[in-house]
Design a protein around this motif. Structure first.
Motif, PDB file in Angstrom:
ATOM      1  N   ALA A 270       7.389  -0.161  -9.981  1.00 32.82           N
ATOM      2  CA  ALA A 270       7.278   1.180  -9.513  1.00 32.82           C
ATOM      3  C   ALA A 270       8.588   1.707  -9.718  1.00 32.82           C
ATOM      4  O   ALA A 270       8.606   2.962 -10.149  1.00 32.82           O
ATOM      5  CB  ALA A 270       6.432   0.996  -8.283  1.00 32.82           C
ATOM      6  N   ALA A 271       9.789   1.281  -9.219  1.00 32.74           N
ATOM      7  CA  ALA A 271      11.080   1.989  -9.175  1.00 32.74           C
ATOM      8  C   ALA A 271      11.088   2.247 -10.735  1.00 32.74           C
ATOM      9  O   ALA A 271      12.042   3.377 -10.978  1.00 32.74           O
ATOM     10  CB  ALA A 271      11.808   1.134  -8.391  1.00 32.74           C
ATOM     11  N   GLU A 272      11.330   1.403 -11.586  1.00 32.70           N
ATOM     12  CA  GLU A 272      11.562   1.720 -12.979  1.00 32.70           C
ATOM     13  C   GLU A 272      11.033   2.802 -13.213  1.00 32.70           C
ATOM     14  O   GLU A 272      11.398   3.684 -14.255  1.00 32.70           O
ATOM     15  CB  GLU A 272      11.383   0.251 -13.697  1.00 32.70           C
ATOM     16  CG  GLU A 272      12.064   0.441 -15.276  1.00 32.70           C
ATOM     17  CD  GLU A 272      11.746  -0.891 -15.992  1.00 32.70           C
ATOM     18  OE1 GLU A 272      12.197  -0.697 -17.094  1.00 32.70           O
ATOM     19  OE2 GLU A 272      11.398  -1.753 -15.315  1.00 32.70           O
ATOM     20  N   LEU A 273       9.441   2.848 -13.368  1.00 26.50           N
ATOM     21  CA  LEU A 273       8.824   4.077 -13.878  1.00 26.50           C
ATOM     22  C   LEU A 273       9.103   5.028 -13.291  1.00 26.50           C
ATOM     23  O   LEU A 273       9.033   6.131 -13.952  1.00 26.50           O
ATOM     24  CB  LEU A 273       7.306   3.717 -13.982  1.00 26.50           C
ATOM     25  CG  LEU A 273       6.736   2.427 -14.595  1.00 26.50           C
ATOM     26  CD1 LEU A 273       5.212   2.324 -14.189  1.00 26.50           C
ATOM     27  CD2 LEU A 273       6.853   2.901 -16.192  1.00 26.50           C
ATOM     28  N   LEU A 274       9.224   5.427 -11.866  1.00 27.14           N
ATOM     29  CA  LEU A 274       9.557   6.484 -11.161  1.00 27.14           C
ATOM     30  C   LEU A 274      11.208   7.051 -11.828  1.00 27.14           C
ATOM     31  O   LEU A 274      11.177   8.221 -11.813  1.00 27.14           O
ATOM     32  CB  LEU A 274       9.532   6.212  -9.707  1.00 27.14           C
ATOM     33  CG  LEU A 274       8.344   6.003  -9.002  1.00 27.14           C
ATOM     34  CD1 LEU A 274       8.494   5.611  -7.528  1.00 27.14           C
ATOM     35  CD2 LEU A 274       7.657   7.546  -9.172  1.00 27.14           C
TER      36      LEU A 274
ATOM     37  N   ASP B 194       1.055  -1.155   0.037  1.00 31.24           N
ATOM     38  CA  ASP B 194       0.172  -0.096  -0.082  1.00 31.24           C
ATOM     39  C   ASP B 194       1.024   1.134  -0.134  1.00 31.24           C
ATOM     40  O   ASP B 194       0.459   2.340  -0.565  1.00 31.24           O
ATOM     41  CB  ASP B 194      -0.813   0.106   1.187  1.00 31.24           C
ATOM     42  CG  ASP B 194      -2.087  -0.895   0.998  1.00 31.24           C
ATOM     43  OD1 ASP B 194      -2.231  -1.464  -0.014  1.00 31.24           O
ATOM     44  OD2 ASP B 194      -2.521  -1.421   2.158  1.00 31.24           O
ATOM     45  N   ALA B 195       1.931   1.188   0.677  1.00 32.45           N
ATOM     46  CA  ALA B 195       2.940   2.200   0.762  1.00 32.45           C
ATOM     47  C   ALA B 195       3.391   2.721  -0.859  1.00 32.45           C
ATOM     48  O   ALA B 195       3.358   3.826  -1.279  1.00 32.45           O
ATOM     49  CB  ALA B 195       4.084   2.055   1.765  1.00 32.45           C
ATOM     50  N   TYR B 196       3.574   1.639  -1.369  1.00 36.82           N
ATOM     51  CA  TYR B 196       4.354   1.981  -2.751  1.00 36.82           C
ATOM     52  C   TYR B 196       3.096   2.197  -3.751  1.00 36.82           C
ATOM     53  O   TYR B 196       3.299   3.269  -4.429  1.00 36.82           O
ATOM     54  CB  TYR B 196       5.025   0.675  -3.357  1.00 36.82           C
ATOM     55  CG  TYR B 196       6.263   0.687  -3.164  1.00 36.82           C
ATOM     56  CD1 TYR B 196       7.136   1.120  -4.153  1.00 36.82           C
ATOM     57  CD2 TYR B 196       6.886   0.368  -1.945  1.00 36.82           C
ATOM     58  CE1 TYR B 196       8.578   1.088  -4.125  1.00 36.82           C
ATOM     59  CE2 TYR B 196       8.472   0.256  -1.954  1.00 36.82           C
ATOM     60  CZ  TYR B 196       9.302   0.314  -2.714  1.00 36.82           C
ATOM     61  OH  TYR B 196      10.359   0.472  -2.835  1.00 36.82           O
ATOM     62  N   LYS B 197       1.967   1.819  -3.463  1.00 34.10           N
ATOM     63  CA  LYS B 197       0.534   2.306  -4.308  1.00 34.10           C
ATOM     64  C   LYS B 197       0.578   3.854  -4.282  1.00 34.10           C
ATOM     65  O   LYS B 197       0.362   4.525  -5.110  1.00 34.10           O
ATOM     66  CB  LYS B 197      -0.443   1.494  -3.990  1.00 34.10           C
ATOM     67  CG  LYS B 197      -1.650   1.796  -4.724  1.00 34.10           C
ATOM     68  CD  LYS B 197      -2.861   1.139  -4.561  1.00 34.10           C
ATOM     69  CE  LYS B 197      -4.229   1.487  -5.112  1.00 34.10           C
ATOM     70  NZ  LYS B 197      -5.303   0.864  -4.614  1.00 34.10           N
ATOM     71  N   ALA B 198       0.709   4.185  -2.832  1.00 31.31           N
ATOM     72  CA  ALA B 198       0.479   5.723  -2.477  1.00 31.31           C
ATOM     73  C   ALA B 198       1.522   6.481  -3.167  1.00 31.31           C
ATOM     74  O   ALA B 198       1.331   7.697  -3.545  1.00 31.31           O
ATOM     75  CB  ALA B 198       0.365   5.831  -1.065  1.00 31.31           C
ATOM     76  N   LYS B 199       2.732   5.900  -3.185  1.00 30.01           N
ATOM     77  CA  LYS B 199       3.843   6.885  -3.738  1.00 30.01           C
ATOM     78  C   LYS B 199       3.700   6.793  -5.213  1.00 30.01           C
ATOM     79  O   LYS B 199       3.804   8.018  -5.663  1.00 30.01           O
ATOM     80  CB  LYS B 199       5.054   6.000  -3.314  1.00 30.01           C
ATOM     81  CG  LYS B 199       6.299   6.724  -3.946  1.00 30.01           C
ATOM     82  CD  LYS B 199       7.622   5.908  -3.624  1.00 30.01           C
ATOM     83  CE  LYS B 199       9.008   6.774  -3.911  1.00 30.01           C
ATOM     84  NZ  LYS B 199      10.142   6.055  -3.386  1.00 30.01           N
TER      85      LYS B 199
ATOM     86  N   ALA C 143       1.008   6.831  -7.060  1.00 26.61           N
ATOM     87  CA  ALA C 143      -0.201   7.866  -7.223  1.00 26.61           C
ATOM     88  C   ALA C 143       0.176   9.165  -7.135  1.00 26.61           C
ATOM     89  O   ALA C 143      -0.365  10.012  -7.769  1.00 26.61           O
ATOM     90  CB  ALA C 143      -1.420   7.307  -6.004  1.00 26.61           C
ATOM     91  N   ARG C 144       1.323   9.551  -5.985  1.00 24.51           N
ATOM     92  CA  ARG C 144       1.549  10.765  -5.986  1.00 24.51           C
ATOM     93  C   ARG C 144       2.298  11.488  -7.141  1.00 24.51           C
ATOM     94  O   ARG C 144       2.389  12.702  -7.575  1.00 24.51           O
ATOM     95  CB  ARG C 144       2.497  11.031  -4.661  1.00 24.51           C
ATOM     96  CG  ARG C 144       1.728  11.073  -3.150  1.00 24.51           C
ATOM     97  CD  ARG C 144       2.360  11.711  -2.373  1.00 24.51           C
ATOM     98  NE  ARG C 144       3.625  10.879  -2.153  1.00 24.51           N
ATOM     99  CZ  ARG C 144       4.118   9.541  -1.600  1.00 24.51           C
ATOM    100  NH1 ARG C 144       2.960   9.247  -0.688  1.00 24.51           N
ATOM    101  NH2 ARG C 144       5.348   9.217  -1.307  1.00 24.51           N
TER     102      ARG C 144
ATOM    103  N   LEU D  20       1.148   8.034 -11.454  1.00 22.28           N
ATOM    104  CA  LEU D  20       1.207   6.491 -12.418  1.00 22.28           C
ATOM    105  C   LEU D  20       0.403   5.538 -11.675  1.00 22.28           C
ATOM    106  O   LEU D  20       0.693   4.465 -12.309  1.00 22.28           O
ATOM    107  CB  LEU D  20       2.738   6.258 -12.029  1.00 22.28           C
ATOM    108  CG  LEU D  20       4.111   7.126 -12.616  1.00 22.28           C
ATOM    109  CD1 LEU D  20       5.331   6.547 -12.169  1.00 22.28           C
ATOM    110  CD2 LEU D  20       3.894   7.386 -14.096  1.00 22.28           C
ATOM    111  N   ALA D  21      -0.608   5.995 -11.038  1.00 21.79           N
ATOM    112  CA  ALA D  21      -1.666   5.273 -10.660  1.00 21.79           C
ATOM    113  C   ALA D  21      -2.341   4.201 -11.907  1.00 21.79           C
ATOM    114  O   ALA D  21      -2.820   3.353 -11.451  1.00 21.79           O
ATOM    115  CB  ALA D  21      -2.708   5.913  -9.839  1.00 21.79           C
ATOM    116  N   GLU D  22      -2.508   4.795 -12.883  1.00 22.11           N
ATOM    117  CA  GLU D  22      -3.296   4.325 -14.094  1.00 22.11           C
ATOM    118  C   GLU D  22      -2.497   3.524 -14.965  1.00 22.11           C
ATOM    119  O   GLU D  22      -2.958   3.127 -16.259  1.00 22.11           O
ATOM    120  CB  GLU D  22      -4.029   5.383 -14.832  1.00 22.11           C
ATOM    121  CG  GLU D  22      -5.005   6.359 -13.940  1.00 22.11           C
ATOM    122  CD  GLU D  22      -6.120   5.479 -13.304  1.00 22.11           C
ATOM    123  OE1 GLU D  22      -6.408   4.257 -13.823  1.00 22.11           O
ATOM    124  OE2 GLU D  22      -6.524   5.567 -12.112  1.00 22.11           O
TER     125      GLU D  22
END
Length: 441
Positions: A425-429, A376-381, A383-384, A387-389
């Motif tokens: 998530a890390a790669e997209l960020l 959940d912490a990574y999902k929130a990150k 989203a900020r 990239l949530a979609e």
């Protein structure tokens, strides 16, 4: 006592020069002063409290042997002193004949004051050969030799008397005080049920009582057996009483007294300690019950995980706690004291084991909760960062969530799914932070 000075000659040696009037008067004055000092010392020895005690005591061992010799020495001392007194009186008589003595008077004075003119008969004194050497019917002395002999016998006799008196002055009174303390401690021990054969402290009290009784009898009958001569000391009475046995008995009584005080403390706060024990054991039982319930939940919700077994309640400790309550009810404090100490230690250990068991059983649930929180912490990150979609992230998030919120949960597979989501998530960020090519149209 007086100390003899040197004398010029002996009967078997060269002739002694005849003294003049002044020499004779000085010698008479010196010998008169020595006579007074010797008499004072002998009277003090005769009146010494230690000597009177030795005369009236039933002695044994070393003291009996030494006193027999010392008593003969004192008798011999008085015999020597009488001979010394007679010779001095005879010399004074010769000197008093004339104001200016003639040669015959001076020769007589020289013989009396410096020659071996003092004869001591041994028939009345019955000397010990070990004191005076080989037994003789009589001995010849100069006055100086006689003083030296008396000094030697006096010092030896006074040493024995002073040593015995020092032991008698030091040890019996201390033993009596310790015996009185022992009596009070024994009464206190009986009041809390500490008796010989029923409690180790009771046996110790019995042993201390026997030791003090024996020690007092031995000190009274043989004080020299408890005397330690001072190293290198030549003065009469140089040394100290040997208190080793007394000190051991005193330390043993202190140990017993502390144990009795501990038993008394148990009597005062036994109920409170029993209540605390029941509370600790109750908490341990509740913790074990919670661990057993948690184990069932873990087995139902977590797959492919080793869950340790949970032990049952501490029935043995409960039985011993019931025995402790019985001891308190019947005022058996000497039995309750050691049992309470053992129960308190084992109850704390039981509570610690129950807590460790609960922690070990619930460890898989804690791991699952940690994975859920991380997901959940990574999902929130993401989203900020808008990239949530992202389709890839949505796909991997849903896969990890299904695994973590389904039962039974395979923690190993779920952990890998969370890790894949984190990596995506890390790669997209990182791509989002890297700037694209500049448009220069």
């Amino acid at each position: 006592m007086g100390v003899a000075g040197p004398y010029p000659g002996r009967a078997a040696g060269p002739p002694v020069p005849v003294m003049d009037r002044d020499e004779a008067d000085r010698a008479l004055a010196r010998l008169g002063a020595e006579h007074e000092a010797i008499e004072t010392s002998l009277l003090a020895l005769q009146d010494h409290a230690g000597r009177r005690l030795l005369e009236g005591a039933e002695l044994t061992g070393l003291t009996k042997e030494r006193w027999a010799s010392t008593d003969r020495s004192i008798t011999l001392l008085w015999g020597y002193f009488d001979a010394y007194t007679g010779a001095l009186a005879q010399a004074r008589t010769v000197r008093a004949r004339r104001r200016h003595p003639n040669r015959d008077d001076l020769v007589a004075l020289t013989e009396l004051l410096r020659g071996q003119g003092v004869t001591v008969a041994h028939a009345a004194a019955r000397p010990d050969p070990s004191i005076t050497g080989p037994a003789k019917l009589s001995e010849q002395f100069t006055l100086e030799e006689l003083v030296a002999r008396m000094n030697e016998l006096y010092a030896r006799s006074l040493d024995m008397v002073v040593a015995s008196d020092s032991v008698w002055s030091a040890l019996p009174a201390r033993i009596d005080l310790l015996a009185a303390e022992l009596h009070r401690t024994r009464s206190l021990a009986h009041s809390v049920g500490v008796r010989p054969g029923e409690h180790p402290a009771g046996d110790d009290l019995e042993a201390i009582t026997h030791e003090l009784t024996t020690l007092r009898v031995q000190v009274i009958s043989d004080p020299l057996a408890f005397w330690l001569p001072g190293p290198g000391s030549s003065a009469p009475g140089g040394g100290r009483p040997d208190t080793a046995r007394y000190d051991r008995a005193a330390r043993a009584l202190d140990d017993v007294r502390r144990e009795i005080e501990a038993v008394l403390a148990v009597r005062q706060d036994a109920e409170q300690r029993l209540v605390q024990l029941r509370d600790v054991l109750s908490r341990a039982d509740r913790t074990l019950t919670e661990a057993r319930s948690a184990r069932g939940e873990v087995l139902a919700k977590i797959a492919a995980s080793e869950v340790p077994a949970v032990s049952g309640p501490a029935t043995v400790l409960q039985e011993r706690l019931a025995a402790a309550s019985e001891y308190r009810r019947h005022a058996q404090w000497h039995r309750l004291s050691p049992l309470l100490e053992t129960l308190e230690r084992e109850a704390e250990e039981e509570l610690l084991r129950a807590r460790e068991s609960l922690t070990a059983v619930t460890a898989p649930l804690a791991v699952r909760a940690e994975l859920r929180g991380r997901l959940d912490a990574y999902k929130a990150k993401v989203a900020r960062h808008g990239l949530a979609e992202d389709p890839l992230l949505i796909e991997r998030y849903d896969a990890a969530r299904r695994m973590l919120w389904s039962a039974p949960c395979d923690l190993r597979v779920a952990g890998q799914a969370v890790l894949r989501y984190q990596e995506a998530a890390a790669e997209l960020l990182s791509q989002q932070r890297t700037p694209g090519p500049e448009d220069r149209r």
